[in-house]
Write a protein that holds these residues in place. Structure first.
Motif, PDB file in Angstrom:
ATOM      1  N   PHE A   1       0.829  -1.204   0.000  1.00  0.00           N
ATOM      2  CA  PHE A   1       0.000   0.000   0.000  1.00  0.00           C
ATOM      3  C   PHE A   1       0.857   1.244   0.000  1.00  0.00           C
ATOM      4  O   PHE A   1       1.733   1.385   0.833  1.00  0.00           O
ATOM      5  CB  PHE A   1      -0.889   0.044   1.247  1.00  0.00           C
ATOM      6  CG  PHE A   1      -1.895  -1.054   1.295  1.00  0.00           C
ATOM      7  CD1 PHE A   1      -3.187  -0.835   0.860  1.00  0.00           C
ATOM      8  CD2 PHE A   1      -1.554  -2.308   1.767  1.00  0.00           C
ATOM      9  CE1 PHE A   1      -4.128  -1.844   0.898  1.00  0.00           C
ATOM     10  CE2 PHE A   1      -2.481  -3.320   1.807  1.00  0.00           C
ATOM     11  CZ  PHE A   1      -3.779  -3.091   1.375  1.00  0.00           C
ATOM     12  N   LYS A   2       0.569   2.138  -0.922  1.00  0.00           N
ATOM     13  CA  LYS A   2       1.202   3.450  -0.941  1.00  0.00           C
ATOM     14  C   LYS A   2       0.116   4.420  -1.365  1.00  0.00           C
ATOM     15  O   LYS A   2      -0.445   4.276  -2.452  1.00  0.00           O
ATOM     16  CB  LYS A   2       2.363   3.480  -1.921  1.00  0.00           C
ATOM     17  CG  LYS A   2       3.055   4.804  -1.963  1.00  0.00           C
ATOM     18  CD  LYS A   2       4.535   4.610  -1.850  1.00  0.00           C
ATOM     19  CE  LYS A   2       5.197   5.972  -1.915  1.00  0.00           C
ATOM     20  NZ  LYS A   2       6.259   6.070  -0.987  1.00  0.00           N
ATOM     21  N   ALA A   3      -0.213   5.340  -0.512  1.00  0.00           N
ATOM     22  CA  ALA A   3      -1.326   6.279  -0.755  1.00  0.00           C
ATOM     23  C   ALA A   3      -2.598   5.469  -0.974  1.00  0.00           C
ATOM     24  O   ALA A   3      -2.951   4.659  -0.141  1.00  0.00           O
ATOM     25  CB  ALA A   3      -1.001   7.201  -1.913  1.00  0.00           C
ATOM     26  N   THR A   4      -3.255   5.639  -2.110  1.00  0.00           N
ATOM     27  CA  THR A   4      -4.515   4.924  -2.365  1.00  0.00           C
ATOM     28  C   THR A   4      -4.337   3.751  -3.313  1.00  0.00           C
ATOM     29  O   THR A   4      -5.306   3.164  -3.773  1.00  0.00           O
ATOM     30  CB  THR A   4      -5.549   5.883  -2.958  1.00  0.00           C
ATOM     31  OG1 THR A   4      -5.022   6.406  -4.189  1.00  0.00           O
ATOM     32  CG2 THR A   4      -5.881   7.013  -2.001  1.00  0.00           C
ATOM     33  N   GLU A   5      -3.101   3.370  -3.608  1.00  0.00           N
ATOM     34  CA  GLU A   5      -2.848   2.281  -4.552  1.00  0.00           C
ATOM     35  C   GLU A   5      -2.460   1.001  -3.829  1.00  0.00           C
ATOM     36  O   GLU A   5      -1.896   1.032  -2.749  1.00  0.00           O
ATOM     37  CB  GLU A   5      -1.709   2.663  -5.500  1.00  0.00           C
ATOM     38  CG  GLU A   5      -2.046   3.865  -6.357  1.00  0.00           C
ATOM     39  CD  GLU A   5      -0.906   4.217  -7.290  1.00  0.00           C
ATOM     40  OE1 GLU A   5      -0.241   3.295  -7.788  1.00  0.00           O
ATOM     41  OE2 GLU A   5      -0.697   5.402  -7.498  1.00  0.00           O
ATOM     42  N   VAL A   6      -2.756  -0.114  -4.456  1.00  0.00           N
ATOM     43  CA  VAL A   6      -2.309  -1.422  -3.973  1.00  0.00           C
ATOM     44  C   VAL A   6      -1.451  -2.028  -5.065  1.00  0.00           C
ATOM     45  O   VAL A   6      -1.861  -2.121  -6.213  1.00  0.00           O
ATOM     46  CB  VAL A   6      -3.496  -2.362  -3.669  1.00  0.00           C
ATOM     47  CG1 VAL A   6      -3.002  -3.738  -3.264  1.00  0.00           C
ATOM     48  CG2 VAL A   6      -4.396  -1.766  -2.609  1.00  0.00           C
ATOM     49  N   MET A   7      -0.234  -2.409  -4.703  1.00  0.00           N
ATOM     50  CA  MET A   7       0.674  -3.071  -5.631  1.00  0.00           C
ATOM     51  C   MET A   7       0.892  -4.503  -5.161  1.00  0.00           C
ATOM     52  O   MET A   7       0.765  -4.786  -3.968  1.00  0.00           O
ATOM     53  CB  MET A   7       2.004  -2.334  -5.679  1.00  0.00           C
ATOM     54  CG  MET A   7       1.874  -0.888  -6.122  1.00  0.00           C
ATOM     55  SD  MET A   7       3.400   0.034  -5.892  1.00  0.00           S
ATOM     56  CE  MET A   7       3.263   0.440  -4.143  1.00  0.00           C
TER      57      MET A   7
END
Length: 74
Positions: free
Chosen positions: A61-67
């Protein structure tokens, strides 16, 4: 290639339990200790990472993204 370190602290290790494949984007569900985490990724990334149900993976998770990073088989 394997991930040896990453600057993202918000991460959950789990196992891919479902993939809903689409023409352009696909949804990947990862079962973690925190519950099921879903991520929408491009279908080309799904293919390039060779993601499959049963693979070990990280939800990052980084900010509103999921990698997602596929982990080496144990």
């Amino acid at each position: 290639m394997s991930v040896t370190s990453i600057n993202t602290r918000n991460q959950f290790k789990g196992q891919i339990v479902a993939i809903k494949r689409g023409e352009i984007v696909s949804e990947v569900e990862i079962e973690t200790s925190a519950g099921i985490i879903s991520a929408v990724v491009t279908t080309s990334s799904l293919q390039r990472l060779n993601l499959r149900v049963g693979n070990a993976a990280l939800a990052l998770f980084k900010a509103t993204e999921v990698m997602i990073a596929k982990l080496a088989d144990d």
